[in-house]
Design a protein around this motif. Structure first.
Motif, PDB file in Angstrom:
ATOM      1  N   LYS A   1     -17.125   7.964 -34.012  1.00 51.91           N
ATOM      2  CA  LYS A   1     -17.665   9.070 -34.814  1.00 51.91           C
ATOM      3  C   LYS A   1     -18.772   9.807 -34.078  1.00 51.91           C
ATOM      4  CE  LYS A   1     -16.504   6.989 -39.288  1.00 51.91           C
ATOM      5  NZ  LYS A   1     -17.023   6.313 -40.512  1.00 51.91           N
ATOM      6  N   PHE A   2     -19.605   9.055 -33.392  1.00 50.36           N
ATOM      7  CA  PHE A   2     -20.695   9.698 -32.649  1.00 50.36           C
ATOM      8  C   PHE A   2     -20.142  10.499 -31.475  1.00 50.36           C
ATOM      9  CE2 PHE A   2     -24.525   9.952 -30.017  1.00 50.36           C
ATOM     10  CZ  PHE A   2     -25.465  10.284 -30.983  1.00 50.36           C
ATOM     11  N   ALA A   3     -19.119   9.948 -30.794  1.00 50.83           N
ATOM     12  CA  ALA A   3     -18.497  10.668 -29.669  1.00 50.83           C
ATOM     13  C   ALA A   3     -17.826  11.948 -30.172  1.00 50.83           C
ATOM     14  CB  ALA A   3     -17.484   9.768 -28.976  1.00 50.83           C
ATOM     15  N   GLN A   4     -17.217  11.881 -31.360  1.00 48.71           N
ATOM     16  CA  GLN A   4     -16.588  13.084 -31.938  1.00 48.71           C
ATOM     17  C   GLN A   4     -17.633  14.155 -32.245  1.00 48.71           C
ATOM     18  OE1 GLN A   4     -14.538  11.261 -35.243  1.00 48.71           O
ATOM     19  NE2 GLN A   4     -12.582  11.180 -34.145  1.00 48.71           N
ATOM     20  N   THR A   5     -18.794  13.743 -32.732  1.00 51.40           N
ATOM     21  CA  THR A   5     -19.873  14.695 -33.012  1.00 51.40           C
ATOM     22  C   THR A   5     -20.305  15.405 -31.738  1.00 51.40           C
ATOM     23  OG1 THR A   5     -20.671  13.325 -34.838  1.00 51.40           O
ATOM     24  CG2 THR A   5     -22.203  14.950 -33.947  1.00 51.40           C
ATOM     25  N   ILE A   6     -20.477  14.636 -30.659  1.00 48.97           N
ATOM     26  CA  ILE A   6     -20.846  15.231 -29.366  1.00 48.97           C
ATOM     27  C   ILE A   6     -19.760  16.184 -28.894  1.00 48.97           C
ATOM     28  CG2 ILE A   6     -21.257  14.727 -26.929  1.00 48.97           C
ATOM     29  CD1 ILE A   6     -22.574  12.131 -27.755  1.00 48.97           C
ATOM     30  N   PHE A   7     -18.491  15.757 -29.022  1.00 46.67           N
ATOM     31  CA  PHE A   7     -17.356  16.569 -28.583  1.00 46.67           C
ATOM     32  C   PHE A   7     -17.331  17.915 -29.306  1.00 46.67           C
ATOM     33  CE2 PHE A   7     -12.950  17.924 -29.243  1.00 46.67           C
ATOM     34  CZ  PHE A   7     -12.480  17.980 -27.941  1.00 46.67           C
ATOM     35  N   LEU A   8     -17.508  17.893 -30.636  1.00 48.00           N
ATOM     36  CA  LEU A   8     -17.473  19.134 -31.415  1.00 48.00           C
ATOM     37  C   LEU A   8     -18.612  20.064 -31.017  1.00 48.00           C
ATOM     38  CD1 LEU A   8     -16.563  17.693 -34.929  1.00 48.00           C
ATOM     39  CD2 LEU A   8     -15.092  19.061 -33.436  1.00 48.00           C
ATOM     40  N   ARG A   9     -19.793  19.513 -30.804  1.00 51.48           N
ATOM     41  CA  ARG A   9     -20.935  20.348 -30.419  1.00 51.48           C
ATOM     42  C   ARG A   9     -20.746  20.934 -29.026  1.00 51.48           C
ATOM     43  NH1 ARG A   9     -26.474  17.621 -32.888  1.00 51.48           N
ATOM     44  NH2 ARG A   9     -25.656  17.276 -34.994  1.00 51.48           N
ATOM     45  N   GLU A  10     -20.233  20.107 -28.118  1.00 49.59           N
ATOM     46  CA  GLU A  10     -19.996  20.606 -26.763  1.00 49.59           C
ATOM     47  C   GLU A  10     -19.012  21.763 -26.765  1.00 49.59           C
ATOM     48  OE1 GLU A  10     -20.594  16.834 -23.703  1.00 49.59           O
ATOM     49  OE2 GLU A  10     -18.642  17.172 -24.624  1.00 49.59           O
ATOM     50  N   TYR A  11     -17.902  21.589 -27.469  1.00 47.45           N
ATOM     51  CA  TYR A  11     -16.863  22.610 -27.394  1.00 47.45           C
ATOM     52  C   TYR A  11     -17.170  23.830 -28.246  1.00 47.45           C
ATOM     53  CZ  TYR A  11     -13.970  20.174 -24.171  1.00 47.45           C
ATOM     54  OH  TYR A  11     -13.508  19.607 -23.012  1.00 47.45           O
ATOM     55  N   ALA A  12     -18.057  23.698 -29.195  1.00 44.98           N
ATOM     56  CA  ALA A  12     -18.556  24.894 -29.877  1.00 44.98           C
ATOM     57  C   ALA A  12     -19.356  25.744 -28.900  1.00 44.98           C
ATOM     58  CB  ALA A  12     -19.431  24.485 -31.065  1.00 44.98           C
ATOM     59  N   ILE A  13     -20.153  25.071 -28.059  1.00 48.81           N
ATOM     60  CA  ILE A  13     -20.924  25.779 -27.033  1.00 48.81           C
ATOM     61  C   ILE A  13     -19.983  26.381 -25.985  1.00 48.81           C
ATOM     62  CG2 ILE A  13     -22.669  25.499 -25.223  1.00 48.81           C
ATOM     63  CD1 ILE A  13     -23.766  23.135 -26.914  1.00 48.81           C
ATOM     64  N   PHE A  14     -18.995  25.588 -25.541  1.00 50.07           N
ATOM     65  CA  PHE A  14     -18.069  26.082 -24.521  1.00 50.07           C
ATOM     66  C   PHE A  14     -17.273  27.292 -25.034  1.00 50.07           C
ATOM     67  CE2 PHE A  14     -17.820  21.505 -22.723  1.00 50.07           C
ATOM     68  CZ  PHE A  14     -19.010  21.714 -22.046  1.00 50.07           C
TER      69      PHE A  14
END
Length: 595
Positions: A233-246
């Protein structure tokens, strides 16, 4: 500021690779120069060669474009190959350095850091640093060169169109630093959750037989699912934030390109600018923005690498187990044989003088403990479980230092004796038995090449266990599984006992030497000890009081203090704690026999 200090320390690992770095730097600059020339070549093709229908010029430009593409790719490939190999070498050296340093750390470090977490540090965190040592650094440089050169060329051709791209650059830099700076703490926590999974697997996979016996496999599965779900769940949170920025970083350059095409259409119609120039601007915009986008990705990787580096430097900054002279560590990153201190010459006695120690500040383990042991005495330490008996052994081996008081060896403070010299004369038989993958002989020698085989055979013969070892599949050459998984608990205990005596220690510390052994084997071990112990100083922790009745002295420990000491006869006559323990054990035996 901490990030920059961490990066500064990281890049000290590049020392010794300056030549490779200079070559790689040259290849990056050359690749960038070739790439920057290609839009100019293509503009000439669109604006002059094609409109003039000059086939030879078109073919020449095509060949030139192809050669430039191949040259740029070869430069990039060579740079990646060179820096990639350098990265592998640095990571390999870093892993070795970490392991060597960990081997010098005091026991209280391992009380706080389990094997799984340390494996995660050595393996996973170093791999996170691989990108820093391979591609990230030079890609950051290449990205910066692309941006600077592209802007200079665009301004030299048309400041109007160049100014359309300029506002985007500080936007990328500012928001990259802002967003990924905030994500750094998340990356660090993500690495911690990964380490928790490694620790869990290390602990539970090694305990599968026990979990099966306790019918606790379902509990273990659910526990792992909880740990794994938290990480996921924590990795998914990071993933979503990263790709929102990308996504934001991807869409903005495309909008600017659309604006250039829109403005360019009217300028082309008015013959203010050529189609080739507009195409060239689009190419340079992509060359300027693509590195910025890669830069944002690399900043994310950089933040992960810095988080891993922080965790690694926490270990490297942990003070090693220090000897008393010139801050030499007992292992000194060298082999056992290369350490020059001779074994300590033990002459008279060991004395605990008002010793206090606590594993945790709120729960003292030993309090104002005092007793003495003369050379060649056989002394037993008894008392209830959890009252400090094994801690005495830990202090004697200097796995920990005392909090108060002192341990004197021949009147000299133990902390003033060279640690390696002291440990060379102390043989330790611990309750927790550890056998290594390898053959029986290597385990008995603890992989030390300076101990001759004949010395091992003599000890096993004295202990009376040679016949047991020879009954193994290949005798002394029998390969053992991890932690001796292919032999019985009693056999493991016999091997561990022999190993503690194989290098001829003057002082033997035996913690429950005859536990987990059947009565027949216990008698055999007791007979062997009767032959070996005379002429040595032996301290025995025992719960079976019948095994230590012939000791020269028995020390009774309760609540971390000495409450009684004397011979078996003296303590039985006193009819206090020792006598109560002795009678209670005999009573339990009688109850068991009655069944």
């Amino acid at each position: 500021m901490k990030k920059f200090s961490t990066l500064k320390r990281v890049y000290t690992f590049f020392n010794g690779y300056k030549r490779s770095l200079l070559i790689a730097l040259f290849l990056v600059i050359l690749s960038t120069a070739i790439a920057m020339a290609m839009p100019l070549i293509f503009r000439h093709l669109l604006d002059q060669a094609i409109p003039s229908k000059d086939l030879s010029q078109i073919i020449t430009i095509g060949i030139l474009f192809l050669l430039a593409t191949v040259a740029s790719s070869l430069c990039s490939y060579s740079e990646q190959l060179l820096v990639g190999n350098m990265g592998f070498e640095i990571i390999n050296q870093l892993k070795i350095k970490l392991l060597k340093h960990i081997l010098t750390l005091p026991l209280n470090f391992f009380d706080k850091n389990g094997a799984g977490r340390l494996i995660s540090r050595i393996d996973s965190d170093t791999q996170q640093l691989f990108m820093l040592f391979s591609s990230v650094s030079l890609e950051l440089l290449g990205a910066a060169l692309n941006v600077v050169v592209a802007i200079i060329i665009m301004f030299s051709i048309s400041s109007k169109y160049a100014l359309m791209a300029i506002p985007m650059i500080p936007f990328f830099i500012f928001f990259s630093v802002l967003f990924f700076g905030r994500l750094r703490k998340m990356y660090k926590h993500d690495r911690k959750l990964y380490a928790n999974i490694s620790a869990f697997l290390g602990e539970h996979l090694g305990a599968i037989p026990l979990l099966q016996k306790l019918a606790a496999l379902e509990w273990s599965k659910k526990k792992f699912q909880q740990v794994n779900d938290e990480k996921t769940k924590f990795a998914q949170t990071i993933f979503l934030r990263e790709y929102a920025i990308f996504f934001a970083f991807r869409i903005i350059p495309e909008l600017i390109i659309a604006l250039v095409i829109y403005r360019g259409a009217s300028d082309i119609k008015a013959n203010v600018i050529s189609i080739g120039t507009i195409w060239m601007f689009i190419d340079y915009l992509r060359m300027a923005t693509e590195p910025l986008f890669r830069l944002s990705e690399q900043i994310g990787q950089l933040q992960r690498g810095v988080s891993s580096a922080d965790r690694l430097f926490e270990i490297l900054d942990t003070r090693p187990e220090v000897d008393n002279e010139k801050n030499i560590t007992p292992h000194s990153y060298q082999s056992y044989n290369s350490y020059q201190h001779q074994p300590y010459q033990f002459k008279e006695k060991i004395e605990f003088k008002n010793v206090s120690f606590a594993h945790t500040p709120t729960r003292p383990t030993l309090t104002d403990l005092s007793f003495s042991i003369n050379k060649n005495e056989i002394v037993a330490i008894v008392g209830p479980t959890g009252h400090g008996k094994s801690t005495i052994f830990s202090l004697l081996c200097r796995f920990y230092n005392v909090d108060a008081g002192e341990i004197l060896i021949d009147g000299k403070n133990l902390q003033e004796i060279h640690l390696s010299s002291w440990r060379k004369i102390v043989g330790l038989f611990w309750q927790e038995i550890k056998l290594f993958p390898g053959n029986v002989l290597d385990n008995l020698k603890v992989l030390r090449q300076d101990i001759p085989d004949c010395q091992v055979h003599q000890i096993t013969s004295d202990l009376g266990i040679t016949s047991i070892i020879e009954n193994f599949e290949k005798g002394f050459a029998t390969s053992l599984l991890e932690n001796g998984g292919n032999i019985s608990s009693g056999e493991k205990q016999l091997l561990s006992l022999a190993r503690s005596m194989v290098f001829g220690p003057d002082i033997l510390l035996l913690d429950e030497a005859t536990s987990a052994i059947d009565p027949q084997t216990e008698q055999m071990i007791q007979a062997a000890l009767d032959k070996i112990l005379p002429g040595k100083t032996a301290i025995i922790i025992a719960h079976r009081l019948s095994t230590i009745a012939r000791a020269d002295k028995i020390i009774v420990i309760k609540d971390g203090k000495v409450v009684e000491q004397g011979t078996h006869h003296e303590l039985m006559t006193a009819n206090a704690d020792y006598a109560n323990l002795y009678h209670s054990q005999n009573h339990r035996k009688e109850v068991i026999c009655s069944f």
